[in-house]
Design a protein around this motif. Structure first.
Motif, PDB file in Angstrom:
ATOM      1  N   GLN A  94      44.811  -2.808  -8.102  1.00 37.66           N
ATOM      2  CA  GLN A  94      43.615  -3.638  -8.129  1.00 37.66           C
ATOM      3  C   GLN A  94      42.370  -2.766  -8.143  1.00 37.66           C
ATOM      4  O   GLN A  94      42.254  -1.802  -7.380  1.00 37.66           O
ATOM      5  N   ALA A  95      41.412  -3.094  -9.030  1.00 37.46           N
ATOM      6  CA  ALA A  95      40.110  -2.431  -9.080  1.00 37.46           C
ATOM      7  C   ALA A  95      39.075  -3.367  -8.456  1.00 37.46           C
ATOM      8  O   ALA A  95      38.894  -4.499  -8.921  1.00 37.46           O
ATOM      9  N   ASP A  96      38.419  -2.907  -7.380  1.00 41.30           N
ATOM     10  CA  ASP A  96      37.481  -3.741  -6.621  1.00 41.30           C
ATOM     11  C   ASP A  96      36.048  -3.275  -6.826  1.00 41.30           C
ATOM     12  O   ASP A  96      35.760  -2.080  -7.042  1.00 41.30           O
ATOM     13  N   PHE A  97      35.121  -4.216  -6.707  1.00 44.19           N
ATOM     14  CA  PHE A  97      33.686  -3.935  -6.726  1.00 44.19           C
ATOM     15  C   PHE A  97      33.045  -4.725  -5.589  1.00 44.19           C
ATOM     16  O   PHE A  97      33.350  -5.902  -5.385  1.00 44.19           O
ATOM     17  N   LYS A 117      21.630  -0.513   2.302  1.00 45.60           N
ATOM     18  CA  LYS A 117      21.843  -1.330   1.113  1.00 45.60           C
ATOM     19  C   LYS A 117      22.992  -0.723   0.319  1.00 45.60           C
ATOM     20  O   LYS A 117      22.902   0.421  -0.131  1.00 45.60           O
ATOM     21  N   LEU A 118      24.042  -1.485   0.188  1.00 47.02           N
ATOM     22  CA  LEU A 118      25.214  -1.031  -0.561  1.00 47.02           C
ATOM     23  C   LEU A 118      25.017  -1.424  -2.022  1.00 47.02           C
ATOM     24  O   LEU A 118      25.223  -2.566  -2.403  1.00 47.02           O
ATOM     25  N   ASN A 119      24.569  -0.441  -2.827  1.00 53.38           N
ATOM     26  CA  ASN A 119      24.321  -0.721  -4.242  1.00 53.38           C
ATOM     27  C   ASN A 119      25.621  -1.026  -4.986  1.00 53.38           C
ATOM     28  O   ASN A 119      25.677  -1.910  -5.831  1.00 53.38           O
ATOM     29  N   TYR A 120      26.648  -0.276  -4.660  1.00 53.88           N
ATOM     30  CA  TYR A 120      27.955  -0.522  -5.274  1.00 53.88           C
ATOM     31  C   TYR A 120      29.020   0.176  -4.441  1.00 53.88           C
ATOM     32  O   TYR A 120      28.764   1.163  -3.748  1.00 53.88           O
ATOM     33  N   ALA A 121      30.202  -0.361  -4.511  1.00 51.45           N
ATOM     34  CA  ALA A 121      31.403   0.279  -3.945  1.00 51.45           C
ATOM     35  C   ALA A 121      32.547  -0.092  -4.876  1.00 51.45           C
ATOM     36  O   ALA A 121      32.922  -1.260  -4.997  1.00 51.45           O
ATOM     37  N   ALA A 122      33.054   0.893  -5.589  1.00 54.65           N
ATOM     38  CA  ALA A 122      34.129   0.663  -6.556  1.00 54.65           C
ATOM     39  C   ALA A 122      35.360   1.444  -6.129  1.00 54.65           C
ATOM     40  O   ALA A 122      35.257   2.637  -5.770  1.00 54.65           O
ATOM     41  N   SER A 123      36.512   0.793  -6.143  1.00 54.70           N
ATOM     42  CA  SER A 123      37.730   1.447  -5.639  1.00 54.70           C
ATOM     43  C   SER A 123      38.942   0.987  -6.438  1.00 54.70           C
ATOM     44  O   SER A 123      38.922  -0.048  -7.102  1.00 54.70           O
ATOM     45  N   ILE A 124      39.986   1.794  -6.371  1.00 57.59           N
ATOM     46  CA  ILE A 124      41.303   1.468  -6.908  1.00 57.59           C
ATOM     47  C   ILE A 124      42.266   1.400  -5.727  1.00 57.59           C
ATOM     48  O   ILE A 124      42.338   2.345  -4.928  1.00 57.59           O
ATOM     49  N   SER A 125      43.004   0.273  -5.615  1.00 55.33           N
ATOM     50  CA  SER A 125      43.896   0.088  -4.468  1.00 55.33           C
ATOM     51  C   SER A 125      45.263  -0.407  -4.926  1.00 55.33           C
ATOM     52  O   SER A 125      45.391  -1.058  -5.964  1.00 55.33           O
ATOM     53  N   GLY A 126      46.250  -0.064  -4.114  1.00 59.46           N
ATOM     54  CA  GLY A 126      47.563  -0.664  -4.278  1.00 59.46           C
ATOM     55  C   GLY A 126      47.659  -1.910  -3.406  1.00 59.46           C
ATOM     56  O   GLY A 126      47.205  -1.914  -2.256  1.00 59.46           O
ATOM     57  N   TRP A 150      41.353   4.141  -2.709  1.00 59.68           N
ATOM     58  CA  TRP A 150      40.313   5.188  -2.682  1.00 59.68           C
ATOM     59  C   TRP A 150      39.224   4.776  -3.643  1.00 59.68           C
ATOM     60  O   TRP A 150      39.482   4.167  -4.690  1.00 59.68           O
ATOM     61  N   GLY A 151      37.956   5.097  -3.267  1.00 60.34           N
ATOM     62  CA  GLY A 151      36.863   4.716  -4.145  1.00 60.34           C
ATOM     63  C   GLY A 151      35.610   5.519  -3.906  1.00 60.34           C
ATOM     64  O   GLY A 151      35.547   6.429  -3.062  1.00 60.34           O
ATOM     65  N   LEU A 152      34.572   5.189  -4.668  1.00 58.46           N
ATOM     66  CA  LEU A 152      33.247   5.814  -4.578  1.00 58.46           C
ATOM     67  C   LEU A 152      32.223   4.724  -4.329  1.00 58.46           C
ATOM     68  O   LEU A 152      32.343   3.610  -4.840  1.00 58.46           O
ATOM     69  N   MET A 153      31.186   5.055  -3.550  1.00 56.66           N
ATOM     70  CA  MET A 153      30.121   4.100  -3.275  1.00 56.66           C
ATOM     71  C   MET A 153      28.766   4.785  -3.375  1.00 56.66           C
ATOM     72  O   MET A 153      28.641   6.005  -3.172  1.00 56.66           O
ATOM     73  N   GLY A 154      27.780   3.951  -3.689  1.00 55.13           N
ATOM     74  CA  GLY A 154      26.390   4.398  -3.670  1.00 55.13           C
ATOM     75  C   GLY A 154      25.597   3.496  -2.752  1.00 55.13           C
ATOM     76  O   GLY A 154      25.628   2.281  -2.906  1.00 55.13           O
ATOM     77  N   TYR A 155      24.842   4.092  -1.808  1.00 51.90           N
ATOM     78  CA  TYR A 155      24.141   3.273  -0.816  1.00 51.90           C
ATOM     79  C   TYR A 155      22.827   3.932  -0.419  1.00 51.90           C
ATOM     80  O   TYR A 155      22.606   5.143  -0.607  1.00 51.90           O
ATOM     81  N   LYS A 156      21.903   3.125   0.140  1.00 52.42           N
ATOM     82  CA  LYS A 156      20.598   3.592   0.591  1.00 52.42           C
ATOM     83  C   LYS A 156      20.418   3.197   2.053  1.00 52.42           C
ATOM     84  O   LYS A 156      20.093   2.052   2.356  1.00 52.42           O
ATOM     85  N   PRO A 157      20.634   4.126   2.987  1.00 55.03           N
ATOM     86  CA  PRO A 157      20.423   3.796   4.401  1.00 55.03           C
ATOM     87  C   PRO A 157      18.960   3.974   4.796  1.00 55.03           C
ATOM     88  O   PRO A 157      18.246   4.810   4.239  1.00 55.03           O
ATOM     89  N   ALA A 158      18.543   3.149   5.756  1.00 53.20           N
ATOM     90  CA  ALA A 158      17.187   3.279   6.305  1.00 53.20           C
ATOM     91  C   ALA A 158      17.250   3.002   7.797  1.00 53.20           C
ATOM     92  O   ALA A 158      17.908   2.057   8.236  1.00 53.20           O
ATOM     93  N   VAL A 159      16.563   3.838   8.594  1.00 54.82           N
ATOM     94  CA  VAL A 159      16.497   3.672  10.048  1.00 54.82           C
ATOM     95  C   VAL A 159      15.084   3.261  10.406  1.00 54.82           C
ATOM     96  O   VAL A 159      14.112   3.973  10.060  1.00 54.82           O
ATOM     97  N   ASN A 160      14.965   2.122  11.079  1.00 51.83           N
ATOM     98  CA  ASN A 160      13.652   1.572  11.437  1.00 51.83           C
ATOM     99  C   ASN A 160      12.756   1.454  10.214  1.00 51.83           C
ATOM    100  O   ASN A 160      11.554   1.713  10.264  1.00 51.83           O
ATOM    101  N   TYR A 175      35.120   6.849  -0.222  1.00 47.94           N
ATOM    102  CA  TYR A 175      35.547   6.030   0.916  1.00 47.94           C
ATOM    103  C   TYR A 175      36.986   5.572   0.695  1.00 47.94           C
ATOM    104  O   TYR A 175      37.511   5.591  -0.419  1.00 47.94           O
ATOM    105  N   ILE A 176      37.620   5.181   1.799  1.00 44.70           N
ATOM    106  CA  ILE A 176      39.004   4.706   1.760  1.00 44.70           C
ATOM    107  C   ILE A 176      39.019   3.259   2.256  1.00 44.70           C
ATOM    108  O   ILE A 176      38.761   2.985   3.432  1.00 44.70           O
TER     109      ILE A 176
END
Length: 447
Positions: A94-97, A117-126, A150-160, A175-176
């Motif tokens: 399965q390919a997830d987004f 902000k999680l812009n994307y998280a794409a992974s391949i899973s069994g 296992w997959g790759l993600m792009g995100y923008k964290p912000a504190v306060n 990420y796993i």
């Protein structure tokens, strides 16, 4: 926070309403899920797509959540989709987004908060489908499953409110994803998907705050719909029960064998019936040469005296032979035997049942009748106790009871006459006990 909860509630409500609509069109064809055992993948729908929505939070079921960089996680709405290829009934790829936001409050030793902000998280899973093997049903209504990938993600964290990177660029990390869930079959090609996924980020900057030095993680609890692609006449491979298809195939083949045997039996029965019919026709043609209607030993074709009584001796033309007259004499000894039987005769009170005490003397009467071919008249009588109809029936029953006993001992029934007279012929007064006893009797007349 309240706004996010309202969004999640609306999302879940929409999905549940959609599931109700799909649930109104169940699979009505009993053979829809049957596929010939050992068929290739072309016999199934193996591709599917899915959409889902749910809640994203840094809280997970793994580890101690109060040891995270931010100890008070909040919930944000997330959404995603996937495409899946089912390889085996119990395994698929399965390919997830996934997109959304993850937030938390109260960082280590501070009152700070973060929002990533999680812009994307794409992974391949069994995907490992469980419990889709069942001997009783063609397919299961519910499929538990486990996922890992296992997959790759792009995100923008912000504190306060301050971005993790000065130029507000996305952070890219591996990420796993590990998850579990349940799929409910709503129709031939539609499943309700309820799952829970934990995503292990391969860094400590997902929340924009590095304190403990351990990898960050977040969870995604979701609900959605999965749609199978392909012809609706084909079952889904993930919901198909191969063991039950083998069982169905066996039952069908067994029924074919039974039908073939039954057809063979029916054909043999028909052939036997024809032979019987032919034999009956032949016997009917021969009957006129062999039929002896009066059983005197002379076929009807040659019988000049038809319908002679049974047992009558006849000549060659079927006519009775002259029978010499035989005279029968009743001796004093014969009378004594009969008198002894009368004296010893007893019945149960008010019944026609002969008591065992009377059997020996009656046996001697039966022998006398068979040895000398005598005739015997039995006349039953009662006293005047009871109604006339009851006394008449009782006297008749007692005479018949004696006759039945004598016949059972070999006497000729045609030579015994049993009659009942009730209270109509007393031989003594019915006003005394002795007189009534004398009137209760069965008279034997030997001739």
């Amino acid at each position: 926070m309240k706004t996010n909860l309202k969004k999640a509630t609306l999302l879940l409500t929409g999905l549940m309403v959609g599931s109700k609509l799909f649930a109104q069109t169940p699979d009505s064809a009993s053979t829809r899920n049957y596929v010939q055992p050992f068929s290739d993948g072309g016999a199934f729908r193996t591709w599917s797509i899915g959409v889902n929505g749910g809640l994203l939070t840094p809280f997970t079921v793994f580890g101690w959540n109060h040891n995270q960089d931010f100890s008070h996680p909040t919930s944000q709405v997330g959404y995603g989709g996937y495409i899946k290829k089912q390889i085996l009934p119990s395994f698929g790829i399965q390919a997830d987004f996934l997109r959304g936001k993850v937030s938390g409050e109260e960082g280590q030793g501070t009152n700070s908060s973060f929002e990533t902000k999680l812009n994307y998280a794409a992974s391949i899973s069994g995907v490992f489908t469980l419990a889709n093997i069942n001997w009783r049903h063609q397919k299961g209504a519910i499929q538990p499953y486990l996922t890992a990938g296992w997959g790759l993600m792009g995100y923008k964290p912000a504190v306060n409110g301050v971005a993790f990177k000065a130029n507000n660029e996305s952070v890219k990390e591996a990420y796993i994803p590990v998850g579990l869930g349940l799929k409910f079959n709503l129709g031939p090609g539609v499943n309700l998907d309820m799952g829970y996924q934990v995503n292990f980020v391969q860094s400590d900057n997902f929340d924009g705050y590095k304190v403990n030095g351990g990898a960050d993680k977040f969870s995604y609890a979701h609900i959605g719909l999965e749609f199978a692609l392909g012809k609706s006449s084909k079952p889904q491979l993930a919901t198909h029960n191969p063991v039950n298809s083998m069982r169905t195939e066996y039952l069908w083949e067994n029924q074919k064998t039974k039908d073939a045997l039954q057809a063979q039996i029916d054909a043999e029965k028909a052939a036997n019936a024809k032979l019987r019919s032919d034999l009956d026709a032949t016997n009917a043609n021969l009957a006129k040469f062999t039929v002896d209607s009066d059983a005197d030993g002379v076929p009807d074709l040659y019988d000049k005296c038809p319908n002679t009584p049974a047992g009558t001796k006849v000549d060659g033309s079927g006519c009775p032979l002259a029978k010499p007259e035989v005279k029968v004499y009743v001796t004093e000894e014969d009378k004594r035997v009969v008198k002894d039987a009368i004296n010893n005769l007893e019945f149960d009170l008010g019944k026609a049942t002969i008591r065992a005490k009377s059997y020996p003397s009656l046996d001697r009467v039966a022998k006398l009748l068979t040895d000398k071919n005598f005739s015997l008249k039995l006349a039953g009588h009662t006293d005047n106790t009871g109604s006339d109809a009851l006394n008449l029936a009782l006297s008749k029953d007692r005479a018949e009871s004696i006759k039945a006993y004598l016949v059972s001992k070999g006497a000729n029934a045609s030579r015994i006459e049993a009659t009942g007279y009730g209270e109509s012929q007393p031989i003594a007064t019915n006003k005394t006990a002795s007189g009534r006893q004398a009137n209760r009797r069965v008279e034997f007349t030997l001739y």
